[in-house]
Design an enzyme around this catalytic site. Structure first.
Site, PDB file in Angstrom:
ATOM      1  N   GLN A 100       0.849  -1.196   0.000  1.00 18.85           N
ATOM      2  CA  GLN A 100       0.000   0.000   0.000  1.00 18.85           C
ATOM      3  C   GLN A 100       0.881   1.242   0.000  1.00 18.85           C
ATOM      4  O   GLN A 100       1.640   1.490   0.947  1.00 18.85           O
ATOM      5  CB  GLN A 100      -0.960   0.049   1.187  1.00 18.85           C
ATOM      6  CG  GLN A 100      -2.014   1.144   0.944  1.00 18.85           C
ATOM      7  CD  GLN A 100      -2.855   1.500   2.147  1.00 18.85           C
ATOM      8  OE1 GLN A 100      -2.324   1.819   3.199  1.00 18.85           O
ATOM      9  NE2 GLN A 100      -4.162   1.454   2.000  1.00 18.85           N
ATOM     10  N   TYR A 186      -6.204  10.930   3.663  1.00 15.98           N
ATOM     11  CA  TYR A 186      -4.819  11.225   3.302  1.00 15.98           C
ATOM     12  C   TYR A 186      -4.764  11.981   1.971  1.00 15.98           C
ATOM     13  O   TYR A 186      -5.778  12.418   1.458  1.00 15.98           O
ATOM     14  CB  TYR A 186      -3.995   9.934   3.324  1.00 15.98           C
ATOM     15  CG  TYR A 186      -3.965   9.317   4.712  1.00 15.98           C
ATOM     16  CD1 TYR A 186      -3.384  10.012   5.781  1.00 15.98           C
ATOM     17  CD2 TYR A 186      -4.561   8.092   4.984  1.00 15.98           C
ATOM     18  CE1 TYR A 186      -3.390   9.485   7.070  1.00 15.98           C
ATOM     19  CE2 TYR A 186      -4.570   7.559   6.274  1.00 15.98           C
ATOM     20  CZ  TYR A 186      -3.985   8.256   7.313  1.00 15.98           C
ATOM     21  OH  TYR A 186      -3.996   7.741   8.580  1.00 15.98           O
ATOM     22  N   ARG A 233      -7.511   1.965  -3.114  1.00 16.49           N
ATOM     23  CA  ARG A 233      -8.417   1.947  -1.969  1.00 16.49           C
ATOM     24  C   ARG A 233      -9.100   3.300  -1.811  1.00 16.49           C
ATOM     25  O   ARG A 233      -8.448   4.343  -1.800  1.00 16.49           O
ATOM     26  CB  ARG A 233      -7.668   1.610  -0.679  1.00 16.49           C
ATOM     27  CG  ARG A 233      -8.639   1.325   0.482  1.00 16.49           C
ATOM     28  CD  ARG A 233      -7.940   0.894   1.755  1.00 16.49           C
ATOM     29  NE  ARG A 233      -8.740  -0.110   2.453  1.00 16.49           N
ATOM     30  CZ  ARG A 233      -8.747  -0.288   3.776  1.00 16.49           C
ATOM     31  NH1 ARG A 233      -7.987   0.451   4.559  1.00 16.49           N
ATOM     32  NH2 ARG A 233      -9.496  -1.214   4.333  1.00 16.49           N
ATOM     33  N   GLY A 322      -9.863  -6.722   8.944  1.00 15.67           N
ATOM     34  CA  GLY A 322      -8.739  -6.002   9.525  1.00 15.67           C
ATOM     35  C   GLY A 322      -8.331  -6.519  10.881  1.00 15.67           C
ATOM     36  O   GLY A 322      -7.494  -7.423  11.001  1.00 15.67           O
ATOM     37  N   ARG A 323      -8.926  -5.961  11.930  1.00 12.51           N
ATOM     38  CA  ARG A 323      -8.514  -6.323  13.290  1.00 12.51           C
ATOM     39  C   ARG A 323      -8.545  -7.824  13.583  1.00 12.51           C
ATOM     40  O   ARG A 323      -7.689  -8.316  14.314  1.00 12.51           O
ATOM     41  CB  ARG A 323      -9.335  -5.530  14.310  1.00 12.51           C
ATOM     42  CG  ARG A 323      -8.736  -4.163  14.586  1.00 12.51           C
ATOM     43  CD  ARG A 323      -9.736  -3.169  15.135  1.00 12.51           C
ATOM     44  NE  ARG A 323     -10.424  -2.490  14.042  1.00 12.51           N
ATOM     45  CZ  ARG A 323     -11.282  -1.494  14.212  1.00 12.51           C
ATOM     46  NH1 ARG A 323     -11.567  -1.075  15.422  1.00 12.51           N
ATOM     47  NH2 ARG A 323     -11.845  -0.921  13.176  1.00 12.51           N
TER      48      ARG A 323
END
Length: 365
Positions: A100, A186, A233, A322-323
């Site tokens: 990424q 971002y 993404r 994810g987590r």
């Protein structure tokens, strides 16, 4: 025949073992000085190589692209060599891994970028956003972000080239492809969303203009390494890091149409995942499916059942967890066999050593 989460899938020239994605998760354990990926990270990712696809943690494309202490870069030869250690370890376990690529824009503090002023679409500070800096201890110091300056045309051209070079560096480092981080507030996201982009030139104002930077970055990376190795993404409905769009459904459907023209290999949608967050409307998911013809990945509040349903309904081709991947290195096997999931320790997510990174065991019946 119903498609399952555990079926293989073609991703460009690659055949993935299943439709489970380990999405990018910042863990802030790069070696210092130099922000270099290391053996500890190689162990961590290799343990999770049973995912159909691993996407690395966000990796800054330049010193200015760094938002937080101890995150890895991919612009120096030392960093490329560090990542080669990681990709070799993942490939040895039969895994597939994309890098990424990340530029945080205004979501940083001058202490993290060699005392420079951050850059962004516009000279607007992100409100109520803190980042952590290296304060000389093992505990990061959290500080308010610095106010950025508006990027010039020269800055924009330079960052486009930095993304292009980072894509080439990622392939040199052994990655199977790259994911452009255009989500979560971002830099790319700062151009896309109407509230963070107040520019008066060809990169601001109209929706077409706000998507121009995304368009140019993706074009440069596709030219460098091929569309079959480029994913993107997006986070259409998030307000993370202070970016808000006045009309996200229209904006992100248009972004999907644009990305489809570049023939990128996948589109990765980060859904809002805090506990009381609104669900992404099904009508929007259908619009994205119509707009974008490649592999569509969703990540958010997915468990085994609703992940399977999303694939069965044809809304997604792959699902990111994810987590759950933090504490369950063997997550695909646990999901397939109905084994219980371990809980992660939130205190060890960022910074530190092997504790809370590579010491979670696989399931023992």
């Amino acid at each position: 025949m119903t498609t399952s989460l555990f079926d293989s899938i073609k991703l460009g020239q690659l055949t993935l073992n299943n439709r489970i994605v380990m999405p990018p998760m910042t863990r802030s354990r790069a070696s210092q000085p130099g922000d270099v990926a290391n053996e500890m990270m190689a162990t961590y990712y290799a343990q999770r190589a049973s995912a159909g696809l691993i996407v690395s943690e966000g990796t800054q494309i330049s010193p200015m692209g760094k938002g937080y202490a101890w995150t890895p870069g991919i612009y120096s030869q030392e960093q490329i060599a560090g990542w080669k250690t990681v990709t070799d370890a993942v490939h040895a376990k039969g895994g597939t891994m994309f890098s990424q690529l990340w530029h945080v824009g205004r979501v940083t503090h001058s202490d993290n970028i060699n005392d420079e002023q951050p850059i962004s679409s516009s000279a607007i500070a992100a409100e109520n956003v803190k980042v952590f800096i290296d304060n000389g201890s093992d505990e990061p110091g959290f500080v308010d972000v610095s106010t950025p300056r508006e990027m010039s045309q020269h800055d924009i051209s330079e960052v486009v080239q930095q993304f292009r070079q980072a894509a080439l560096n990622a392939i040199e480092a052994g990655f199977d492809g790259i994911e452009l981080h255009a989500a979560n507030g971002y830099l790319i996201n700062q151009f896309i969303d109407s509230e963070s982009n107040q520019r008066q030139d060809q990169y601001g104002g109209s929706l077409e203009n706000r998507l121009r930077f995304l368009d140019e970055v993706v074009a440069a990376m596709v030219d460098a390494i091929g569309a079959e190795r480029v994913g993107v993404r997006l986070a259409p409905l998030t307000t993370l890091n202070g970016t808000v769009d006045a009309n996200p459904i229209e904006t992100y459907t248009a972004a999907a149409v644009l990305l489809n023209k570049h023939n990128i290999v996948y589109l990765h949608i980060a859904e809002v995942d805090w506990d009381d967050a609104p669900d992404t409307p099904i009508s929007f998911k259908r619009a994205l499916r119509e707009a974008y013809q490649g592999v569509l990945i969703y990540a958010g509040r997915y468990k085994g059942d609703n992940a399977q349903q999303a694939i069965k309904d044809g809304l997604a081709d792959m699902i990111g967890f994810g987590r759950p991947f933090v504490a369950n290195p063997d997550l695909p096997a646990r999901l397939q066999h109905g084994y219980p999931l371990a809980a992660h320790d939130p205190n060890t997510l960022f910074g530190g050593g092997e504790q809370g990174l590579s010491d979670y065991p696989s399931y023992q019946a």
